[in-house]
Design an enzyme around this catalytic site. Structure first.
Site, PDB file in Angstrom:
ATOM      1  N   PRO A 125       0.846  -1.179   0.000  1.00  0.00           N
ATOM      2  CG  PRO A 125      -0.838  -1.534   1.737  1.00  0.00           C
ATOM      3  CD  PRO A 125       0.441  -1.987   1.007  1.00  0.00           C
ATOM      4  N   GLY A 127       2.079   4.810   0.651  1.00  0.00           N
ATOM      5  CA  GLY A 127       2.031   6.081   1.736  1.00  0.00           C
ATOM      6  C   GLY A 127       1.298   5.822   2.923  1.00  0.00           C
ATOM      7  N   GLY A 129       3.112   3.806   5.593  1.00  0.00           N
ATOM      8  CA  GLY A 129       4.021   3.560   6.524  1.00  0.00           C
ATOM      9  C   GLY A 129       4.630   1.752   6.336  1.00  0.00           C
ATOM     10  N   GLY A 131       6.661   1.362   3.611  1.00  0.00           N
ATOM     11  CA  GLY A 131       7.827   1.197   2.931  1.00  0.00           C
ATOM     12  C   GLY A 131       7.760   1.205   1.563  1.00  0.00           C
ATOM     13  CB  SER A 132       5.231   1.803  -0.902  1.00  0.00           C
ATOM     14  OG  SER A 132       4.810   3.268  -0.479  1.00  0.00           O
ATOM     15  CB  SER A 133       8.763   5.623  -1.211  1.00  0.00           C
ATOM     16  OG  SER A 133       9.302   5.732   0.020  1.00  0.00           O
ATOM     17  CB  ALA A 134      12.093   2.287   1.159  1.00  0.00           C
ATOM     18  CB  ALA A 135       9.773  -1.564  -1.594  1.00  0.00           C
ATOM     19  CG  ASP A 176      11.114   3.088   5.689  1.00  0.00           C
ATOM     20  OD1 ASP A 176      11.312   3.152   6.843  1.00  0.00           O
ATOM     21  OD2 ASP A 176      10.236   3.768   5.100  1.00  0.00           O
TER      22      ASP A 176
END
Ligand code: PMV
Length: 349
Positions: A125, A127, A129, A131-135, A176
Site C-alpha cells: 500500500p 504512503g 507506513g 515502505g512502498s517508496s523504499a521498495a 526504510d
C-alpha cells in the site's frame, strides 16, 4: 551480460522506534511479505519507457531524466537550508517522480547508460507506513545497476536509495532503505552498523495490521512537524523527554522480542502508542479506534510516520494472550503480516 532482469524488494514495518529513530535512538524493523516487482530491459532507442501498473506510463529521454534529478537535488538543498518541506512537493506531484529519481540515481553511476524499458508492479500500500517508496527505489536501482554492471552490491544499492529517499521524505533516518535492502528483522540506529535480530517463531506473531487509510500528510511533513515541536521553546523539553522514552521502550521491545516475551511485547506496544500520541503524530479518529480495541483486550500502535488530520496509515496489532485477533476485529480491514522476509533479490539472472 543479460539484457533483461527481474528484481523484487519487500515492504517493511517499524515494530518499534518510529520518529525517535530520526534522532539517533534505535528502531526495530522487519521486512514483510508484500513486495514490489521491477522488470527492466535494455533497449536500443536512447529513451526510458516507464510503465507503472498503478501510476501510469511515460517515455522520457535521458537528458530530461537528468534535468528532473538535478532540479530535485537543488530543491533538496533548499529544503535543507530552510526546513520547508513544500520545496519537495513537485516530486510527489509527478506520479512517476520517485521512479524517475531512482532511475537517474542508478544511471548516474554507470559508464554507458543505455535506453531502458521498465515495468513496475507493487503489492505494498502506498504512503501508509509500509515502505512502498523504499521498495520501489531499491528494486529499480538494483535492476539498473545489475543490467549495466552485472554487479549486485547491497551497500551501493542502499546508499543510492537513501539519496532518493531524501528527495521524497526530506531527512529520513535511512531505516526504510536499509531493511528493504538487507531484509530479515533488524535493529537500526543511525551511525551504527545495522544489527540482524534472530527470530524465534514464537515471538513473531500473529502480527496483524489494520489499515486506517492513507494519511493526508506525507512522511516528510510528519517528520518536519516533530522537528518543529522539538525546536520550539514551548514544547522542546516535552518532546525531548518523549523521544528518550521511545528509545527506552524500543530497547525493551527488542529484548522482549528476542525472548518471545508476549506479555512484555503487549505492554510495550501500548506504551509506545501512548508516547506516539503525546508526540502528536496520531489523529483523533485513530486514537478512538485504538481505545476501542484496548477495551476489547487488543493492543495496537501506529506504525510509521502516522498522520494527524484524519488517517494515520497502518496500525500494528498484537492480540492479548492467546486470543485470536481475527475474532475481535471482524469489522475492520485487517491483514496478517509475515515478518522476517528476504531483502531485495533477483528473480532471474
Ligand atoms: O511512514 P514511513 O514508513 O515512511 O516511516 C517513517 C518512519 C519515521 O521514523 C517517522 C521517519 C524515518 O525516516 O525513519
Amino acid at each position: 551480460m543479460a539484457n533483461k532482469v527481474t528484481v523484487s524488494a519487500p515492504g517493511k514495518l517499524i515494530l518499534s522506534g518510529e520518529h525517535s529513530v530520526v534522532y539517533g535512538y534505535p528502531a526495530l524493523l522487519t521486512a514483510i511479505g508484500r513486495r514490489c516487482w521491477v522488470k527492466a530491459e535494455q533497449i536500443t532507442k536512447p529513451e526510458i519507457k516507464i510503465n507503472d501498473q498503478q501510476f501510469g506510463t511515460e517515455t522520457i529521454s535521458l537528458p530530461k531524466l537528468k534535468q528532473f534529478a538535478h532540479k530535485a537535488q537543488k530543491a533538496w538543498e533548499e529544503f535543507d537550508r530552510t526546513n520547508q518541506i513544500a520545496r519537495l512537493r513537485f516530486i510527489k506531484e509527478d506520479a512517476l517522480g520517485l521512479a524517475k529519481l531512482a532511475l537517474a540515481e542508478a544511471l548516474d553511476q554507470v559508464k554507458k547508460p543505455t535506453g531502458l524499458r521498465v515495468a513496475i508492479r507493487s503489492e505494498i500500500p502506498i504512503g501508509s507506513g509500509m515502505g512502498s517508496s523504499a521498495a520501489l527505489a531499491i528494486a529499480l536501482i538494483a535492476a539498473i545497476l545489475k543490467l549495466h554492471t552485472g554487479r549486485f552490491d547491497r551497500e551501493q544499492i542502499n546508499r543510492s536509495a537513501f539519496e532518493v529517499e531524501k528527495k521524497i521524505h526530506g531527512r529520513p533516518s535511512g531505516g526504510d532503505n536499509t531493511i528493504v535492502t538487507f531484509g530479515g528483522v533488524m535493529k537500526f540506529q543511525r551511525g551504527k552498523d545495522p544489527e540482524a535480530i534472530s527470530v524465534n517463531d514464537e515471538a513473531t506473531g500473529p502480527y496483524w495490521i489494520i489499515q486506517t487509510g492513507k494519511p493526508e500528510e506525507s512522511t516528510g511533513e510528519m517528520v518536519s512537524r516533530v522537528r518543529r515541536r522539538k525546536e520550539a521553546p514551548a514544547t522542546r523539553a516535552k518532546i525531548k523527554a518523549i523521544l528518550q522514552a521511545l528509545g527506552k521502550v524500543t530497547e525493551r521491545f527488542i529484548i522482549a522480542f528476542q525472548n518471545s516475551d508476549k506479555a512484555s511485547l503487549n505492554q510495550l506496544v501500548g506504551e509506545n502508542e501512548r508516547l506516539l500520541e503525546q508526540l502528536g503524530v496520531v489523529s483523533a479518529a485513530t486514537k478512538r479506534l485504538i481505545r476501542e480495541l484496548e477495551k476489547r483486550g487488543v493492543v495496537a500502535k501506529v506504525c510509521g510516520a502516522g498522520g494527524v488530520k484524519e488517517k494515520s496509515g497502518v496500525v500494528l496489532v498484537l492480540p492479548a494472550g492467546e486470543r485470536k485477533a481475527s475474532n475481535r476485529l471482524e469489522n475492520l480491514e485487517t491483514l496478517a503480516i509475515a515478518i522476517n522476509q528476504k531483502g531485495v533479490s533477483f528473480e532471474t539472472a
